[in-house]
Design an enzyme around this catalytic site. Structure first.
Site, short mmCIF file in Angstrom:
data_model
loop_
_atom_site.label_atom_id
_atom_site.label_comp_id
_atom_site.label_asym_id
_atom_site.label_seq_id
_atom_site.Cartn_x
_atom_site.Cartn_y
_atom_site.Cartn_z
N GLY A 43 21.79 -11.83 14.76
CA GLY A 43 22.50 -12.00 16.10
C GLY A 43 22.05 -11.43 17.32
O GLY A 43 20.52 -11.29 17.13
N ASP A 85 24.07 -22.00 9.53
CA ASP A 85 23.98 -20.39 9.57
C ASP A 85 23.59 -20.03 11.09
O ASP A 85 21.54 -20.00 10.36
CB ASP A 85 24.02 -20.47 8.26
CG ASP A 85 25.02 -20.45 7.10
OD1 ASP A 85 25.64 -20.64 7.68
OD2 ASP A 85 24.32 -21.15 6.08
N LEU A 86 23.94 -19.34 11.84
CA LEU A 86 23.20 -18.32 12.92
C LEU A 86 22.17 -17.53 12.11
O LEU A 86 21.55 -16.61 11.05
CB LEU A 86 24.03 -17.62 13.51
CG LEU A 86 23.51 -17.36 14.58
CD1 LEU A 86 22.95 -17.92 16.06
CD2 LEU A 86 24.30 -16.41 15.76
N ASP A 87 20.72 -18.03 12.60
CA ASP A 87 19.49 -17.19 11.98
C ASP A 87 19.44 -16.75 10.65
O ASP A 87 18.49 -16.27 9.88
CB ASP A 87 20.00 -15.70 12.65
CG ASP A 87 19.43 -15.43 13.99
OD1 ASP A 87 19.23 -16.64 15.23
OD2 ASP A 87 20.84 -14.86 14.44
N GLU A 88 19.44 -17.54 9.98
CA GLU A 88 19.53 -17.78 8.38
C GLU A 88 18.48 -19.51 8.31
O GLU A 88 18.36 -19.80 6.87
CB GLU A 88 20.85 -17.67 7.58
CG GLU A 88 21.58 -16.09 7.61
CD GLU A 88 22.15 -16.17 6.83
OE1 GLU A 88 22.86 -17.26 5.99
OE2 GLU A 88 22.96 -15.18 7.27
#
Lengths: 290, 290, 290, 290
Positions: A203, A228-231
């Site tokens: 994040g 999924d953000l940054d995943e």
């Protein structure tokens, strides 16, 4: 077939004799094996292979025939595959906002032909980095975005990329969260750089949070963008040592160099056909003296 | 005063002339400055100093006089301080459960006098590691614990440590969560090793979670234990590169060596008086050729 | 004196009370100490200090007065010193031959103001890299050289540098050996990048020799140029892991990134007044949150 | 054949179809391929392969039959090969003089079964380290040596090693130069640790020379011993960052940890059948999740 090195990426359920079968196929067709890298995920029982084969005068079949014949072999082993003849460079779009270091580095490597690609455009929601694109004589597109115009702007992006046959989108610190629709349009074709060693500091504001936590290492992570953000699947990570003297400002400066190197290495591995994605993991075969 | 190197750790609000005042004090008393390391946290306006001074025959005051005189100077500058004459070794207790690598390493360094300490005991909630303590001829205490006896066992630990004047508790993979009461009894005197690069993979099973996330680096973190699990001041961290071939088992093996080195370095820095804690951060002054 | 941060670099024989004396001087003149870093070489008995002091309205003396007063203090302690007010950027010349990566990187950092300097010119014995200087709008001088014209060409270089008040010369892979006369003209003012972890692979073709030796790490070294080729004071070094798969070509590509980072860090430390040379060693004080 | 994992190491001239031929052989005999790693040295045209195959109930041939059949295949392709069934642990002798850290570490890993070997003895030209061997209950042999008795002592070593069927000799800081006769008796069976990043600081006193040169990194190198001192095939290297504050004493302490890790990793790779020697280079295949 004229002399060239061809790369096959292969994915199938693990099964007895699979290496023998595949390598025999290419031997039979007259190819020389330059390198063969494989990985078996023994937990999900999947087999992955990166093959670099060399053609010479003794190879009489055409590209079309090669693909047709391999396509005939594949179903028996449930093989999903792709092939790259190393002739056509991938067409690349770089997305940026305000941050300069990754953009400079990628454009320089592109110009110096250190990456097997052709950077077709720089796209930004701001105009700040246009002069850098200009220096390197790369077309710059300004597509501003607000909360209300997000859907339209993303459609503009898709139109722009698709009409230019873009193969790879590099988010070189593009500070907008992309919608699932956009991301699903480019599966394993968007590489993002995140300025922390994920999964730490997912994040916003990772350097400030690293400062507050008092970590002794900071890092960066290049990964494929997923819903999924940054995943998404991690391609490359690296870290540098920092100390209590490091301020948010010095962390940012140290981090810029890590981000630069990590993104450049990830992009190179991608363009070099070293990566196969297995669920949420990136299998990154090491470079083989190419 | 007989020739010796004395270390002062100093903490006070930052103020004009503070270095001059402090160094002048020691000069006046006849000491030679071996090294002076300082750090100013410009955000909270605090000043930190590690001073190593050398006495020789020209120093006529006693230890008691030195401390009394410095104690007279300190209030004017709001100085909190500690002093170590490097003569008495710190008394250390090592807490373990099942994992052997950190214990072997610490006991070997203790025996070889690579750490300025005296390991007085190994304490465990299990008996498995008793043979290792025996090999190194260090007393081993078995204090089993269940959910119901946690309070009593912790009181036994406190009694044991306090009756032995323990200065430092090393949690070398002790797999029990300590109560706040216990931890508050030993502020900045408990060093824990966590098997991930915090804040990534806080809590249980970090190697399995690293495997699942597909990270390209794994690490370890040594920190002071505080009430918040895995959130105390970080002393030392390190990482190693891993690949898609790494399984939870190989990650654990690679990680064991990182844990060993990270904990050993953190303990050395602590025993060497290189650390001052500033809120939730550990200021770790580098070694100065001592 | 208007608010500014001033850096003093100090070198003198080690002596009792020296830190107290020096810090007291600045305190007395009304300065606040931002950071004080020191190092004592106990073998040759020398003392080194990097002081960053801050002026504010309470400082009534001028720059001239400050220097005059410090110059009056210095002889009593045999102090050799320099001062930088952080206002005038150092004037830099970059010397290159054929290799592009260091040049791109330094020009980009210069443009982005990541280095506290002003790159005044790029000088080369070839014309190949002129387009890069042009991109960044930096004057490019082509001074070809042959065995017979070496003396004349070096005189041209000296004339060019001196008439432009060049403070620092960066040899960013300039592939000519400079004469002692030239080097002695710029003591500790020429930074060279060598493409190996010195003292390994001194001299020509380090990557080929690294390949032949089968090393598992390759590196780069930035050092001040002295009369002895590749033997000057080392400022910065770094390495990367390589494998048996690495060819001379891939080693060169991996090495290019190491060279880039190592030279950039060395130049930054120099421009940031973090370095004092002690005989053939570079004391590089760490960055202090500036 | 009962379920087991068998490792083949293969070396032959590179030739079309070789991977297909070899993997087909094992497929035909009913084995499953666990991993196949290969390397082609395109300069000398040699091919190297590490194959891990798995037997199960469907494999009807015996070990003897497997070897006999592979031996029949090999000459057609000029294959030099070895096989390890992973059942018999290699017998190891550790040679030491005064230095303790590598010995402790290797004996601990041996005891904890982290290395696939059986340390049979510790041999030294001094008695100092006998207590460590005793702690781990490993036989200790004291074979003192002088200039005049070197030949006899080496014969004693050979007798001792050969009568105990020693497979691997680890020189864990054994401070004697071995004769060519001795070394030639154990080709690629002696692993030495040198306390520098070779080829830097070959020969005596590398830490003192590192100090004098002012390097910013120190390292260690594990290599096979050959007739040329410190010039054998490099298996593993690593480095750590040091500073101007580092003294010869602190360099030695930092270096001890590097030596420990580098030697342990090299020994593990050797015992794990990951290494094939190609002229003066060690091809070290990465671990494959075993």
């Amino acid at each position: 077939m004229k002399p060239q090195i061809i790369t096959f990426l292969i994915k199938c359920p693990d099964q007895k004799g699979i290496v023998s079968k595949i390598t025999h196929f290419f031997y039979q067709e007259g190819f020389n094996l330059v390198s063969a890298q494989q990985y078996t995920n023994s937990i999900d029982g999947m087999f992955f292979m990166r093959l670099r084969i060399e053609s010479d005068d003794s190879v009489t079949i055409t590209k079309e025939q090669l693909e047709e014949r391999f396509a005939r072999l594949a179903p028996a082993y449930d093989i999903v595959w792709s092939v790259d003849y190393g002739i056509t460079k991938q067409k690349v779009a770089i997305m940026v906002s305000h941050t300069t270091h990754n953009l400079y580095d990628l454009l320089q490597r592109n110009k110096e032909e250190k990456l097997h690609c052709d950077v077709k455009m720089v796209v930004s929601n701001h105009t700040k980095l246009k002069p850098i694109a200009d220096m390197f004589e790369i077309p710059f597109y300004h597509l501003p975005v607000t909360k209300d115009t997000k859907k339209e702007q993303e459609q503009q992006l898709i139109d722009l990329f698709d009409s230019n046959d873009i193969d790879l989108i590099i988010m070189a610190r593009y500070m907008q969260i992309l919608s699932n629709d956009f991301i699903n349009h480019y599966p394993n074709k968007i590489i993002n750089i995140h300025h922390s060693f994920l999964p730490a500091f997912q994040g916003a504001n990772p350097y400030m949070r690293a400062y507050e936590r008092g970590v002794k290492l900071i890092g960066a992570t290049a990964h494929y963008a997923t819903q999924d953000l940054d995943e998404g699947p991690i391609i490359e990570q690296d870290v540098e040592r920092v100390t209590h003297e490091s301020t948010p400002t010095t962390l940012k400066a140290i981090g810029a160099d890590i981000e630069t190197m990590v993104l450049a290495r990830a992009v190179k591995s991608h363009l070099n056909n070293q990566i196969i994605v297995d669920n949420n993991k990136a299998i990154v075969f090491p470079e083989t003296g190419e």
